[in-house]
Design a protein around this motif. Structure first.
Motif, PDB file in Angstrom:
ATOM      1  N   CYS A  52       1.116  28.496 -15.888  1.00 18.44           N
ATOM      2  CA  CYS A  52       0.074  27.489 -15.733  1.00 18.44           C
ATOM      3  C   CYS A  52      -1.108  27.812 -16.638  1.00 18.44           C
ATOM      4  O   CYS A  52      -1.335  28.960 -17.004  1.00 18.44           O
ATOM      5  N   SER A  83      -6.318  25.954 -15.060  1.00 16.47           N
ATOM      6  CA  SER A  83      -6.543  25.023 -13.953  1.00 16.47           C
ATOM      7  C   SER A  83      -5.293  24.819 -13.112  1.00 16.47           C
ATOM      8  O   SER A  83      -5.244  23.911 -12.278  1.00 16.47           O
ATOM      9  N   GLY A  84      -4.288  25.650 -13.338  1.00 14.82           N
ATOM     10  CA  GLY A  84      -3.056  25.511 -12.564  1.00 14.82           C
ATOM     11  C   GLY A  84      -2.161  24.389 -13.038  1.00 14.82           C
ATOM     12  O   GLY A  84      -1.233  23.986 -12.341  1.00 14.82           O
ATOM     13  N   ASN A  85      -2.448  23.872 -14.230  1.00 18.89           N
ATOM     14  CA  ASN A  85      -1.631  22.778 -14.743  1.00 18.89           C
ATOM     15  C   ASN A  85      -0.532  23.298 -15.666  1.00 18.89           C
ATOM     16  O   ASN A  85      -0.705  24.291 -16.360  1.00 18.89           O
ATOM     17  N   GLU A 130     -10.706  17.454 -15.577  1.00 15.53           N
ATOM     18  CA  GLU A 130     -10.939  17.717 -14.151  1.00 15.53           C
ATOM     19  C   GLU A 130      -9.653  17.521 -13.348  1.00 15.53           C
ATOM     20  O   GLU A 130      -9.662  16.908 -12.278  1.00 15.53           O
ATOM     21  N   THR A 131      -8.588  18.051 -13.873  1.00 18.36           N
ATOM     22  CA  THR A 131      -7.264  17.901 -13.282  1.00 18.36           C
ATOM     23  C   THR A 131      -6.739  19.293 -12.937  1.00 18.36           C
ATOM     24  O   THR A 131      -6.840  20.204 -13.741  1.00 18.36           O
ATOM     25  N   GLU A 132      -6.200  19.430 -11.712  1.00 18.61           N
ATOM     26  CA  GLU A 132      -5.800  20.761 -11.253  1.00 18.61           C
ATOM     27  C   GLU A 132      -4.420  20.760 -10.605  1.00 18.61           C
ATOM     28  O   GLU A 132      -4.064  19.834  -9.872  1.00 18.61           O
ATOM     29  N   ASN A 133      -3.690  21.846 -10.867  1.00 23.51           N
ATOM     30  CA  ASN A 133      -2.410  22.099 -10.205  1.00 23.51           C
ATOM     31  C   ASN A 133      -1.430  20.958 -10.366  1.00 23.51           C
ATOM     32  O   ASN A 133      -0.740  20.574  -9.415  1.00 23.51           O
ATOM     33  N   THR A 185      -5.264  15.899  -8.646  1.00 26.88           N
ATOM     34  CA  THR A 185      -4.918  17.224  -8.166  1.00 26.88           C
ATOM     35  C   THR A 185      -3.525  17.193  -7.559  1.00 26.88           C
ATOM     36  O   THR A 185      -3.160  16.209  -6.917  1.00 26.88           O
TER      37      THR A 185
END
Lengths: 349, 349
Positions: free
Chosen positions: B285, B288-290, B300-303, B319
């Motif tokens: 990842c 940000s976990g992406n 602002e996007t996560e996982n 998210t």
């Protein structure tokens, strides 16, 4: 409407906004898209001001959209009497000056309308026009003030002053896009309306006001039209002459300065459809709160706006999402954040 | 591995699964896609069993994928010694029977591998093969038991019995896909492993077991190979003869019935990559976990797992979402629910 002379609709199709990206792009701006009905925003705008009391419209547009605009207007039986193709964009004051000159510059009443707004209550719109007409005929510049329902910081507001005729009030003051607390105060006070950018005035009244308050705009428009090239209904203003005009909005150039400016408050289901959230709010939802258009398969999905053009969108188990896809781009964001399309467009530059 | 004779890898490429839809389709099943690396799953599988101790692989596949498989194997320097093109799918027992016959049916050791599994620790895999080899040479049918880390209800399990050689245990019992509580109990007990579908045995041992426990499968495979059409490395088994075979898994037809069946438990970073969630878990990842692949703009996007093929995907403020798009389809679902792709595929039928 018992007026003897027809109103000339002036449709402003200059917008190249990207707030409804990826559907709206410079090639296919919002006004050329069918978003709320089978008709495009432009077609709905033209239909809204057609019939007995209206002359064929004058349309001011970007020259790249000429063929599409002609085709769309023809398809709904409202061909333009003049399609003025701007060689460059110079905001609304110069665009309307071109239209006023194309209309002959006399006492004809011009109804200025952005090409990409929603008005669901056409009767209310027509009644407001009817109420405005006597003052218009006397040379007033009239704007229509949208009954506000939220403390919008993205619109200009109008402080409604004393009545000068039934339903017609002097404009006490124009308020530029306000900060939140100011917007809340105006909403609470009840004596302010939104500036919807829809106007009614005589061509000569507008041109006269331009001569006083924005003579450079008037001069550039006059020169551009004197040297214009005509091609059927198409009018190509002289590029060099028009490019010399200052780029000003009608509000700034004229409405905020002229003395005889009035507002007719009206509640007519207006929206400028400035975001995907706005479209979701306006649209009829299915039983799960979804607004789906195109090839969409949604399972256990709630309160979403899903628009598929050229692709299929399949969803399971999502909520409060806006998804818009065409064959090139896919936009995904939560409901309530669709203003942030701007951030994406910036990031993609 | 000091064995004197090379192992023949047998790669089963029959899967036409749709669990990674829309990327995996009947035309481009999972094994032909590059999901975890620059190489495709098939290429990684071939590379995993190449080098000094391995002969060139025998591949059993759907005939529609012949050219793609040849191109992929050639690209990584592991061309097949035989590419057996199944005229119809008849599950794993008949497919492996074809491969065992193509290998000559003698005492060559065959390493049976699905073409679409992830194994991150190749050394551990090779060590397990090495441990299994003595018993294989004695005619045992060996399966590799995956060290379980969750109470999976989607896999078969194996109850590990007494040791018969270092690291090699008799199979006490095969357990079909268990209910949740049973899976939890097996995981807690610590004496069960997952059945990963990877096997090592001599060709003659397997064919001998087939002769006893599934003679119809053996007979059909023999007839199909006797009448096969050969075209370079391509082998086209006789369609009519092969179609006559029962459709059985190797587990059901042979492993659960034969007497000398062993398991080598192994921890080797195995995954069958059975869902988009599985891919997300396996992948590295960003901060940000992406896990983003292709043309993706994420703010602002996560996982999230975002895969774009042929389109651009733009996200703001989302998210825990899985988004997979190609030029035709867009899949959107929350993390943790990617097994529900099945529901969508059903709904789209």
């Amino acid at each position: 409407m018992p007026e003897t002379t027809s109103i000339i609709p002036v449709i402003l199709s200059g917008g190249s906004g990207t707030r409804l990206w990826p559907m709206s792009t410079p090639e296919t701006p919002k006004q050329l898209l069918a978003l709320t009905a089978d008709e495009t925003m432009l077609q709905l705008t033209a239909q809204r001001a057609s019939g007995d009391h209206f002359a064929p419209p004058i349309v001011v547009a970007n020259q790249r959209h000429a063929e599409e605009i002609e085709a769309q207007l023809k398809a709904v039986g409202t061909p333009a009497q003049a399609l003025i193709l701007e060689p460059v964009a110079r905001n609304t004051a110069p665009a309307i000056a071109l239209a006023a000159l194309a209309a002959g510059g006399g006492d004809a009443a011009l109804l200025i309308m952005p090409s990409d707004h929603v008005i669901t209550d056409t009767d209310a719109f027509h009644a407001a026009i009817h109420a405005a007409r006597p003052m218009v005929d006397q040379g007033w510049l009239v704007t229509f003030g949208i009954d506000p329902h939220a403390p919008e910081t993205g619109y200009g507001w109008i402080h409604v002053g004393e009545a000068v005729a039934p339903r017609v009030h002097k404009v006490a003051r124009f308020v530029e896009k306000p900060p939140r607390d100011r917007a809340e105060a105006m909403l609470a006070a009840g004596d302010h309306v939104w500036n919807g950018g829809i106007f009614l005035f005589r061509a000569d009244a507008f041109l006269g006001a331009l001569a006083v308050h924005a003579p450079e705009v008037l001069h550039a428009a006059q020169q551009a039209m004197l040297k214009a090239r005509h091609e059927g209904a198409r009018v190509h203003p002289d590029p060099q002459a028009f490019a010399a005009s200052p780029s000003d909005s009608i509000d700034y150039a004229v409405m905020e300065k002229a003395p005889r400016v009035a507002v007719v408050p009206v509640s007519m289901g207006w929206s400028d459809l400035g975001s995907w959230d706005a479209l979701h709010e306006l649209s009829a939802c299915d039983g799960s709160g979804n607004v789906c258009k195109g090839d969409v398969v949604a399972i256990e999905t709630e309160n979403c706006l899903v628009q598929a053009d050229g692709v299929r969108i399949a969803l399971v188990g999502v909520t409060d999402l806006i998804v818009v896809a065409n064959g090139k781009d896919v936009l995904i964001l939560p409901r309530g954040r669709s203003q942030e399309v701007k951030k994406l467009i910036e990031a993609m530059k």
